[in-house]
Design an enzyme around this catalytic site. Structure first.
Site, PDB file in Angstrom:
ATOM      1  N   GLU A 307       0.827  -1.217   0.000  1.00 38.52           N
ATOM      2  CA  GLU A 307       0.000   0.000   0.000  1.00 38.52           C
ATOM      3  C   GLU A 307       0.860   1.265   0.000  1.00 38.52           C
ATOM      4  OE1 GLU A 307      -2.676  -0.643   3.366  1.00 38.52           O
ATOM      5  OE2 GLU A 307      -4.064  -1.677   2.040  1.00 38.52           O
ATOM      6  N   ASP A 381      -8.553  -8.950   3.989  1.00 40.86           N
ATOM      7  CA  ASP A 381      -8.293  -7.885   4.954  1.00 40.86           C
ATOM      8  C   ASP A 381      -9.322  -7.813   6.077  1.00 40.86           C
ATOM      9  OD1 ASP A 381      -7.059  -5.783   6.107  1.00 40.86           O
ATOM     10  OD2 ASP A 381      -7.562  -4.299   4.580  1.00 40.86           O
ATOM     11  N   GLU A 409     -12.491  -2.202  12.106  1.00 40.61           N
ATOM     12  CA  GLU A 409     -12.474  -1.434  10.858  1.00 40.61           C
ATOM     13  C   GLU A 409     -13.609  -1.833   9.913  1.00 40.61           C
ATOM     14  OE1 GLU A 409      -8.793  -1.847   8.707  1.00 40.61           O
ATOM     15  OE2 GLU A 409      -9.565  -0.784   6.957  1.00 40.61           O
TER      16      GLU A 409
HETATM   17  C1  BDP Z   1      -6.040  -2.154   6.020  1.00 36.81           C
HETATM   18  C2  BDP Z   1      -6.315  -0.789   6.543  1.00 36.81           C
HETATM   19  C3  BDP Z   1      -5.137   0.139   6.464  1.00 36.81           C
HETATM   20  C4  BDP Z   1      -3.913  -0.538   7.008  1.00 36.81           C
HETATM   21  C5  BDP Z   1      -3.675  -1.838   6.281  1.00 36.81           C
HETATM   22  C6  BDP Z   1      -2.533  -2.650   6.866  1.00 36.81           C
HETATM   23  O1  BDP Z   1      -7.405  -0.265   5.809  1.00 36.81           O
HETATM   24  O2  BDP Z   1      -5.460   1.289   7.167  1.00 36.81           O
HETATM   25  O3  BDP Z   1      -2.797   0.274   6.899  1.00 36.81           O
HETATM   26  O4  BDP Z   1      -4.804  -2.654   6.381  1.00 36.81           O
HETATM   27  O5  BDP Z   1      -2.839  -3.607   7.571  1.00 36.81           O
HETATM   28  O6  BDP Z   1      -6.974  -2.974   6.652  1.00 36.81           O
HETATM   29  O7  BDP Z   1      -1.393  -2.367   6.615  1.00 36.81           O
END
Ligand code: BDP
Length: 716
Positions: A307, A381, A409
């Protein structure tokens, strides 16, 4: 005037009572109302004998004093040698006299370094209770467990408990930023007040440590995985050191996230290439600098090339190069590198669910000994339900660490009551078949399957500076339950709920029974009203609050809900079977076979693995469309049921917490209906079918739901 003042005073008193109850978590130590039991306890607990005076033992004494004082209204005297009878004797193995050592002797073989023994013993014909361990931290864990016996009104006769944690690293991951915002945090701001540290030690830090130690959590990553390199500068390390000093006697090690590009950002180097000698040296020196301040520093957690975070791939290197370089830096000090496997790329056209496995599985056996790969429980996720991540069971030569999300989340933030240990248990009990039947995920994680010594379980924290720590009083159970499962991944979530309720609210069976039921079904409820039958990631954009199955305009395809549900005229679901992306082939053949075939695939995972027609026949004879609509309705009905249950609890708890949960359940009910209506209206465009009997008609239009915007949704 006087009456106004009285009203004000009454307000203050009641306000602080609520605040205190909420704040005290599961360490309420409420007065034991069963007078017979209380006097029995009082007789048997006539003082504390402490054999040693480390900080940890002092904390043990204080906790016993506080607990017993509040529960039995009796402040126990503390002695340094054994006199009389009915004393609680605390001390680690080496502090025990040879006579006591003999009594406890073989029990020490049953426990590891952090384990504890609680035992009824007889010395010179006098009865006592011994709480010991190989080390003082074991004693503290024993003390919390002993207090829990009292809190849950258990017998303290003939005690003979020897228990030890099954995973070594039991750790919270705080996604806390240096400006005190918390990524995906729904309980206020970060606990860490960087501006006032290191000189101001907030009582919260101490209570945080107490709560964690009471469930066996022994590590905390203070900072967000989307890391800021500044945390590694002296200005911040001084503050980290202050926190480490607070946490140390509670057995909690501090860890930090390491931004891979830190050598450039704060080190003045031109590169962060892990093969560059200056870079490796920079990290070595940084590690030495940290360990000089914090000799028991745990190590680093790293999110790399995920990401948009920097990582070794920026320099044409791979995850092994990056992890091993950092591993070398912390190895001389006994540090650990927790390297995350949460990777997927917009440049990879493959099914996102396959990408982490595709990238990491070939690295099996290539990491240094002090590297542990941290894998999320599922391949996408933290969804309300995901099949277990295929990496579990596929990297036998590499220690793998579980990453659960405690913060909600994708599960309604801190407004929805969802008891997560049920989810955790489902994952831990899943069978990977790595070495045939019985190769449970729990056995991968606790190291027993492949004989790994380095083991761990991480939970993304749901804690903030809200008065009640977690936003929702019942979200405290998720923190508690995470800790208990990290200690023993084979525990039953029902047992954990039972303990937590008794410690937090009441021992009254009329309260416990229905509320426990409510907790246990709450996870299935959220699955039903959000993502039934294997649907996933259909939450609204960015903030993930509320439904957004229609979202299709995000730059990365796999950020769009339409990517995941693939609804069309022919049906719905993501075909990950042989006829589709073949993600099922990432599992052991026994598991693959089960998931690959619609006949054998559990219906709870159906749309995760298969695209099926709207007329597909479910096991109960319903068509998929009708069955799905009824599941959404069931979820709403379950929340209604939760409200009914809660309404009956009023006589058993304080008015404030009753009211708080009542209001939150009202929100949850409203939002469950929102989810049902928005999703069904949207999917109906494709199915072209009427809602079946039993499903309430939506009161708003799809356009209305699509128009809802939440520019300031928290945690984003
Ligand atoms: C996702 C989240 C994000 C996190 C990412 C992670 O939306 O904010 O940074 O995972 O785990 O669930 O790195």
């Amino acid at each position: 005037m006087i009456s106004l003042r009285l009203i004000f005073l009454a307000f203050i008193v009641s306000f602080s009572a609520t605040a205190q109850k909420d704040y005290k978590l599961w360490l309420q130590y409420d007065k034991i109302t069963n007078t017979g039991l209380a006097s029995e306890y009082r007789n048997k607990l006539q003082g504390i004998v402490s054999l040693g005076n480390s900080e940890t033992l002092k904390i043990s004494i204080k906790e016993l004093e506080t607990g017993i004082f509040h529960m039995l209204e009796n402040k126990p005297e503390v002695f340094s040698e054994i006199k009389g009878e009915n004393k609680i004797i605390i001390g680690s193995k080496t502090s025990l006299s040879s006579e006591i050592q003999k009594v406890a002797g073989s029990d020490f073989n049953k426990i590891s370094e952090e384990g504890f023994i609680i035992k009824s013993i007889s010395l010179k014909n006098k009865k006592h209770i011994l709480i010991t361990g190989k080390n003082d931290i074991g004693v503290l864990y024993g003390v919390y467990n002993f207090l829990r016996l009292l809190q849950t009104n258990k017998t303290i006769d003939n005690l003979n408990i020897a228990d030890a944690p099954k995973a070594n690293i039991r750790i919270l991951n705080h996604w806390d930023n240096l400006d005190r915002t918390v990524e995906r945090g729904y309980a206020g701001f970060s606990l860490w007040n960087w501006q006032k540290l290191p000189d101001f030690i907030d009582q919260r830090y101490i209570d945080y440590a107490r709560a964690n130690a009471s469930v066996g959590i022994n590590g905390t990553v203070l900072t967000n995985v989307n890391a800021n390199a500044l945390i590694l500068t002296p200005q911040y390390l001084e503050k980290v050191e202050a926190l480490a000093n607070v946490f140390r006697p509670y057995g909690i090690k501090v860890y930090l996230t390491a931004r891979f590009s830190a050598p450039i950002e704060i080190g003045g180097l031109k590169t962060a290439d892990p093969k560059d000698a200056d870079v490796a040296n920079w990290w070595k020196n940084k590690a030495a600098e940290i360990y000089k301040r914090i000799p028991d520093f745990g190590g680093f957690l790293i999110k790399a090339n995920s990401e948009g975070q920097p990582g070794p791939q920026n320099y044409g290197r791979d995850h092994v190069d990056g992890a091993n370089m950092l591993a070398d830096a912390v190895a001389p000090f006994g540090g650990v590198i927790m390297w995350r496997a949460f990777v997927y790329s917009e440049h990879d056209a493959n099914d996102r669910a396959k990408q982490a496995y595709a990238e990491f599985q070939p690295y099996d056996g290539k990491f240094k000994d002090n590297v542990i790969v941290q894998v999320k429980n599922g391949a996408i996720d933290f969804q309300p339900r995901e099949p277990f991540h295929p990496l579990f069971g596929a990297m036998p030569k590499t220690p793998l660490m579980m990453e659960f999300q405690i913060t909600q989340e994708y599960l309604g933030f801190s407004t929805h009551l969802v008891y997560l240990p049920k989810l955790y248990q489902e994952v831990l009990e899943s069978d990977t078949y790595q070495k045939g039947k019985g190769s449970l995920v729990a056995k991968v994680v606790d190291g027993t399957l492949d004989h790994h010594k380095l083991t761990g379980i991480a939970g993304v924290s749901n804690i903030g500076n809200d008065l009640n720590w977690t936003g929702h009083p019942f979200a405290q159970a998720n923190w508690y339950g995470f800790g208990r499962l990290a200690w023993d991944p084979y525990l039953d979530s029902e047992t954990i709920a039972d303990e937590w309720l008794r410690c937090t609210f009441s021992n009254n069976e009329n309260f416990i029974k229905p509320v426990k039921e409510m907790m246990l079904q709450s996870r299935e409820a959220v699955v039903n009203y959000m993502t039934p039958l294997g649907l996933h990631h259909i939450m609204d954009t960015g903030h993930h609050y509320g439904p957004g199955p229609w979202v299709s305009n995000l730059s990365r395809p796999e950020w769009n809900p339409v990517y995941y549900h693939k609804a069309d005229k022919n049906g719905i679901g993501f075909d990950r079977s042989k006829t589709g992306t073949n993600a099922t082939a990432q599992y052991a053949s026994e598991v693959e076979k089960i998931f690959d075939n619609t006949e054998t695939c559990p219906e709870k995972d159906l749309l995760w693995f298969h695209h099926v027609s709207w007329d597909y026949k479910l096991k109960n004879g319903q068509t998929l469309w009708n069955g799905m609509a009824l599941k959404y309705q069931e979820g709403v009905d379950q929340v209604k049921e939760m409200q009914n249950t809660w309404n009956k609890t009023k006589p058993y708890l304080d008015a404030e917490r009753f009211k708080e949960v009542e209001m939150l359940l009202n929100i949850q009910y409203k939002e469950a209906k929102w989810w049902r209506d928005a999703c069904l209206l949207y999917f109906q465009q494709f199915s072209g079918k009427e809602l079946p009997k039993g499903v309430e008609k939506p009161t708003e239009t799809l356009e209305y739901f699509k128009s809802l915007k939440f520019p300031f949704a928290p945690g984003n």
